[in-house]
Write a protein that holds these residues in place. Structure first.
Motif, short mmCIF file in Angstrom:
data_model
loop_
_atom_site.label_atom_id
_atom_site.label_comp_id
_atom_site.label_asym_id
_atom_site.label_seq_id
_atom_site.Cartn_x
_atom_site.Cartn_y
_atom_site.Cartn_z
N ALA A 126 -24.38 86.27 79.44
CA ALA A 126 -24.02 86.86 80.74
C ALA A 126 -25.28 87.37 81.42
N SER A 127 -25.24 87.36 82.74
CA SER A 127 -26.29 88.02 83.52
C SER A 127 -25.64 89.18 84.26
N PHE A 134 -31.71 86.30 86.63
CA PHE A 134 -31.49 84.99 86.03
C PHE A 134 -32.76 84.40 85.43
N HIS A 182 -32.21 83.77 81.77
CA HIS A 182 -31.45 82.53 81.53
C HIS A 182 -32.34 81.30 81.74
N SER A 205 -20.30 81.51 79.74
CA SER A 205 -21.74 81.55 80.09
C SER A 205 -21.96 80.92 81.45
N PRO A 206 -22.99 81.39 82.19
CA PRO A 206 -23.37 80.67 83.42
C PRO A 206 -23.90 79.28 83.11
N ASP A 225 -20.59 77.46 82.85
CA ASP A 225 -19.66 77.94 83.89
C ASP A 225 -18.27 78.28 83.33
N LYS A 252 -15.77 80.99 82.50
CA LYS A 252 -15.79 82.32 83.09
C LYS A 252 -15.00 83.38 82.30
#
Ligand code: SF4
Length: 182
Positions: A9-10, A15, A18, A40-41, A44, A46
């Motif tokens: 997560a951010s 970022f 990441h 995770s971004p 994606d 959520k």
């Protein structure tokens, strides 16, 4: 054997941490062999739909949404890693900590030299917006963190070595030379 599940997560971050994960370059293919990514971004995903082995947190905690997100990670991840200075000690966003919140908001939305088009002089007040906190908190002041990977951002090699050591149950090698602040 099931692969360890990793979530990231951010929070109040840029970022960059990441991006440093992605900087492991072609080893990302090895990483995909070693672990399964969950929320995770990077992929994606959520929401948590399973328990995770490792949660990686970039950024400190600046608003109510960050608090909820971090608590959800603590609840759903066996191990939590604070990745980078913002997560460890608040980082650049914590520069606002010595300034009253009212003054920060007025500078950002009313009086700052870059403010344009706020002719009605409105501060953001939509109910949907997360509530800003009185200061930016490092993650360990909100939940228990298990490991800290320093740097801004931490080097890709450091992230790689730490993840492999955790997954394989070996000691993390953290020589002084790998701690870097660009
Ligand atoms: Fe960005 Fe540095 Fe904070 Fe990571 S530690 S989120 S790179 S400012």
């Amino acid at each position: 054997m099931a692969k360890p599940v990793v979530a990231t997560a951010s929070l109040a971050g840029c970022f960059g941490c990441h991006m440093s994960i992605l900087d492991i370059d072609e080893r990302i293919l090895d990483l995909i062999e070693l672990v399964e990514f969950h929320k995770s971004p990077i992929d994606d995903i959520k929401t948590f739909t399973k328990k995770c082995d490792i949660g990686i947190i970039e950024g400190g905690v600046c608003n109510s949404e960050n608090v909820e997100n971090l608590k959800a990670f603590r609840k759903n991840c066996k191990i939590l890693i604070a990745l980078g200075e913002c997560s460890i000690m608040g980082g650049l966003p914590a520069m606002r900590n010595g300034i009253p919140i009212k003054e920060c908001l007025e500078e950002a939305y009313l009086n700052g030299v870059t403010v344009e088009d706020n002719l009605e002089k409105i501060l953001p007040n939509d109910d949907e917006l997360p509530m800003i906190l009185d200061r930016v908190y490092p993650c360990h002041e909100i939940v228990k963190m298990d490991y800290y990977l320093p740097g801004c951002p931490p080097r890709a090699d450091l992230i790689w070595n730490a993840l492999v050591a955790l997954i394989k149950g070996t000691e993390i090698d953290l020589p002084y030379e790998v701690v870097k602040y660009d």
